[in-house]
Design an enzyme around this catalytic site. Structure first.
Site, PDB file in Angstrom:
ATOM      1  N   VAL A 169      99.305  33.125  49.332  1.00  0.00           N
ATOM      2  CA  VAL A 169     100.575  33.576  48.758  1.00  0.00           C
ATOM      3  C   VAL A 169     101.422  32.418  48.242  1.00  0.00           C
ATOM      4  CG1 VAL A 169     100.643  35.659  50.153  1.00  0.00           C
ATOM      5  CG2 VAL A 169     101.666  33.570  51.052  1.00  0.00           C
TER       6      VAL A 169
ATOM      7  N   LYS B 270     101.239  27.824  47.113  1.00  0.00           N
ATOM      8  CA  LYS B 270     100.640  26.495  47.164  1.00  0.00           C
ATOM      9  C   LYS B 270     101.703  25.460  46.847  1.00  0.00           C
ATOM     10  CE  LYS B 270      95.967  27.860  45.744  1.00  0.00           C
ATOM     11  NZ  LYS B 270      94.850  27.616  44.795  1.00  0.00           N
TER      12      LYS B 270
ATOM     13  N   ARG C 293     102.551  20.784  47.196  1.00  0.00           N
ATOM     14  CA  ARG C 293     101.961  19.454  47.329  1.00  0.00           C
ATOM     15  C   ARG C 293     101.436  19.205  48.734  1.00  0.00           C
ATOM     16  NH1 ARG C 293     106.758  15.751  45.293  1.00  0.00           N
ATOM     17  NH2 ARG C 293     107.929  17.497  46.156  1.00  0.00           N
ATOM     18  N   TYR C 294     101.949  19.930  49.701  1.00  0.00           N
ATOM     19  CA  TYR C 294     101.616  19.617  51.083  1.00  0.00           C
ATOM     20  C   TYR C 294     100.709  20.657  51.725  1.00  0.00           C
ATOM     21  CZ  TYR C 294     105.454  16.470  50.174  1.00  0.00           C
ATOM     22  OH  TYR C 294     106.257  15.505  49.620  1.00  0.00           O
ATOM     23  N   GLY C 295     100.155  21.580  50.944  1.00  0.00           N
ATOM     24  CA  GLY C 295      99.219  22.540  51.507  1.00  0.00           C
ATOM     25  C   GLY C 295      99.359  23.919  50.893  1.00  0.00           C
ATOM     26  N   GLU C 296      98.876  24.918  51.629  1.00  0.00           N
ATOM     27  CA  GLU C 296      98.866  26.298  51.158  1.00  0.00           C
ATOM     28  C   GLU C 296      99.476  27.203  52.220  1.00  0.00           C
ATOM     29  OE1 GLU C 296      94.671  26.125  48.612  1.00  0.00           O
ATOM     30  OE2 GLU C 296      94.720  27.101  50.580  1.00  0.00           O
ATOM     31  N   VAL C 297      99.980  28.352  51.774  1.00  0.00           N
ATOM     32  CA  VAL C 297     100.470  29.389  52.686  1.00  0.00           C
ATOM     33  C   VAL C 297      99.645  30.649  52.445  1.00  0.00           C
ATOM     34  CG1 VAL C 297     102.426  30.783  53.434  1.00  0.00           C
ATOM     35  CG2 VAL C 297     102.796  28.416  52.710  1.00  0.00           C
TER      36      VAL C 297
ATOM     37  N   ASP D 258     115.405  18.560  54.458  1.00  0.00           N
ATOM     38  CA  ASP D 258     114.734  19.020  53.229  1.00  0.00           C
ATOM     39  C   ASP D 258     115.175  20.449  52.920  1.00  0.00           C
ATOM     40  OD1 ASP D 258     113.149  18.839  50.996  1.00  0.00           O
ATOM     41  OD2 ASP D 258     111.285  19.345  52.030  1.00  0.00           O
TER      42      ASP D 258
END
Length: 503
Positions: free
Chosen positions: A208, A210, A212-216, A330
């Site tokens: 669901v 994407k 720079r630090y990964g995927e969900v 952040d």
């Protein structure tokens, strides 16, 4: 979801991967065109390394069939069908168009073959011997557990036993495990052994998001949707930091993303870092604002709930159910999620800083990653921030909160007028601004986002506009506190001449 006899143990689901649209990094070999039928399809077809069909049955629903393209983790195509998931992979043009799948039927007790008397005589002594062995193993296990109790692991093993027992009986587990999730600190993460048990029962359903630090991913755990954030190997410190905070700090709050489990797993001979949380189908506030315009009462509902979450992070709570003060570092619309009740909750604590007045210890963590440049406060951009002062980090959160307020206000309808969604400083910096781009605009030119004049025509938005200005003071110590923002917004929402925030 009913799991059947306790002897069946824990249900382990395997799922194929269905991606949306064209692949970014396909596997080796030519791409094929596939039929695409899923909520995330951009059209009737997609292109990928192979075609997939997934049939999945969630708790209380009829089986649903999804078609799409596969690009990663081909080894999941070899999974065997179960009574809850079946999948099919193929490699030719539109080969998944007319494929229909069925789920494996559960064999009823009446269908099980009987055993004759002779077989019973043969198996009787064997079963008796196995029972004796099982009793011996059980006795050894009790001795081992007593030893582990002395090392402080008894509570975790007890929790793990409870989850296994409840899973066998088919209870609804997610709500029971997280029943302590309330509006004040009421418990940190689950015991580590329980987290590992939960993580290894999750089946990935669809990607669901994407970054720079990964995927969900949306995953299924006992028929209930969960969010699985899979960190890339280069962002291991963010995973470690977020796991550390959730497991040591009492963070249960309606407006903080609910944590379920964290685990380091091995998939396809590579290590994956998983963070499992509550799933919110509306996605991030960034995504929500791009597709949704807001009435003033909804804009106020979003801002009040986001302020409540930030105020809970910033405040230190004393006592046995207390928590240290936390600065996010952040804060942005991509790290704020919209729940089904249209309240916000704050996510991504990978850069968070903790501080306790009692020990006066500032825990910054060990993460080389920096925050999002577009949302950086001027003192961060010109490198004047006092890194040894916890208040400095809270002030940077307030600057970013003002930018998120501006994003919400732009999408709020006043007299039938509303602007398209745009990120802060969209008109003066490129899509992916550099550190120097932002420093020139914010520090040298001292610019802030332009507040639309139409906001003055609405009593709610005029108050938000003034609040933005007070979040953007160049002097960090002059900015509003999160608690003052929360109380002011709540006062606006409760004022008789202002639109009510629906609870």
């Amino acid at each position: 979801m009913t799991l059947g006899s306790p002897r069946r143990g824990l249900l382990m689901l395997l799922m194929a991967l269905v991606t949306q649209g064209d692949p970014v990094k396909p596997s080796r070999g030519p791409l094929v065109t596939c039929t695409c039928e899923s909520p995330h399809c951009r059209g009737p077809t997609c292109r990928g390394a192979w075609c997939t069909v997934v049939l999945v049955r969630e708790e209380g629903r009829h089986p649903q069939e999804h078609r799409g393209c596969g690009n990663l983790h081909r080894e999941l195509c070899r999974g065997r069908p179960t009574e809850f998931v079946n999948h099919y992979c193929c490699d030719s043009h539109l080969c998944n168009h007319n494929v229909s799948l069925v789920l494996e039927a559960t064999q009823s007790p009446s269908e099980q073959p009987g055993t004759d008397g002779q077989l019973a005589l043969i198996l009787g002594p064997v079963l008796a011997l196995l029972a004796l062995v099982a009793l011996g193993v059980l006795g050894l296990w009790h001795v081992r557990r007593r030893q582990e109790k002395q090392r402080g692991l008894h509570s975790e093993l007890g929790e793990s036993s409870l989850i296994l027992k409840a899973s066998e009986q088919g209870d609804s587990m997610l709500g029971d495990l997280l029943d302590s999730d309330c509006t004040t600190g009421s418990g940190s993460g689950l015991p580590f052994l329980v987290q590992r048990t939960v993580a290894r029962q999750v089946a990935l359903v669809e990607c669901v998001g994407k970054g720079r630090y990964g995927e969900v991913w949306r995953g299924l755990w006992h028929g209930e949707s969960v969010a699985v954030k899979i960190f890339s190997s280069r962002d291991e410190q963010s995973w470690f930091r977020e796991t550390e905070i959730y497991n040591t700090v009492l963070l249960r709050h309606d407006n903080i993303l609910g944590f379920i489990a964290s685990d380091m797993t091995s998939r396809n001979s590579s290590t994956q870092l998983w963070l499992i949380t509550h799933y919110h189908e509306h996605g991030s506030l960034y995504d929500f604002l791009q597709r949704q315009t807001l009435e003033p009462h909804l804009a106020l509902r979003l801002t009040v709930s986001a302020a409540c979450g930030l105020a809970h992070l910033h405040v230190e709570i004393f006592g046995t159910q207390g928590k240290p003060a936390i600065a996010h570092r952040d804060f942005k619309s991509r790290n704020v999620l919209v729940k089904s009740n249209l309240q916000c909750c704050i996510a991504d604590l990978g850069l968070a800083v903790m501080h306790s007045q009692g020990s006066d210890y500032l825990d910054i963590g060990n993460n080389p990653r920096v925050g999002t440049k577009r949302y950086m406060a001027p003192e961060v951009l010109d490198e004047q921030i006092r890194t040894d002062c916890f208040e400095s980090y809270k002030w940077t959160d307030i600057w970013a909160f003002g930018l998120v307020l501006w994003e919400i206000a732009r999408r709020t309808i006043v007299n039938g007028i509303v602007e398209d969604y745009r990120p802060p400083f969209y008109d003066v910096v490129p899509n992916d601004p550099s550190f120097e781009d932002m420093k020139k605009v914010v520090c040298v030119d001292q610019q802030t986002p332009t507040i639309p004049n139409r906001l003055a025509a609405d009593p709610v938005l005029s108050g938000l506009a003034q609040m933005m200005r007070e979040c953007w003071y160049p002097n960090p110590s002059a900015r509003l506190t999160a608690l003052r923002i929360k109380k002011t917004l709540q006062k606006i929402s409760n004022s008789p001449e202002k639109p009510k925030v629906i609870q």
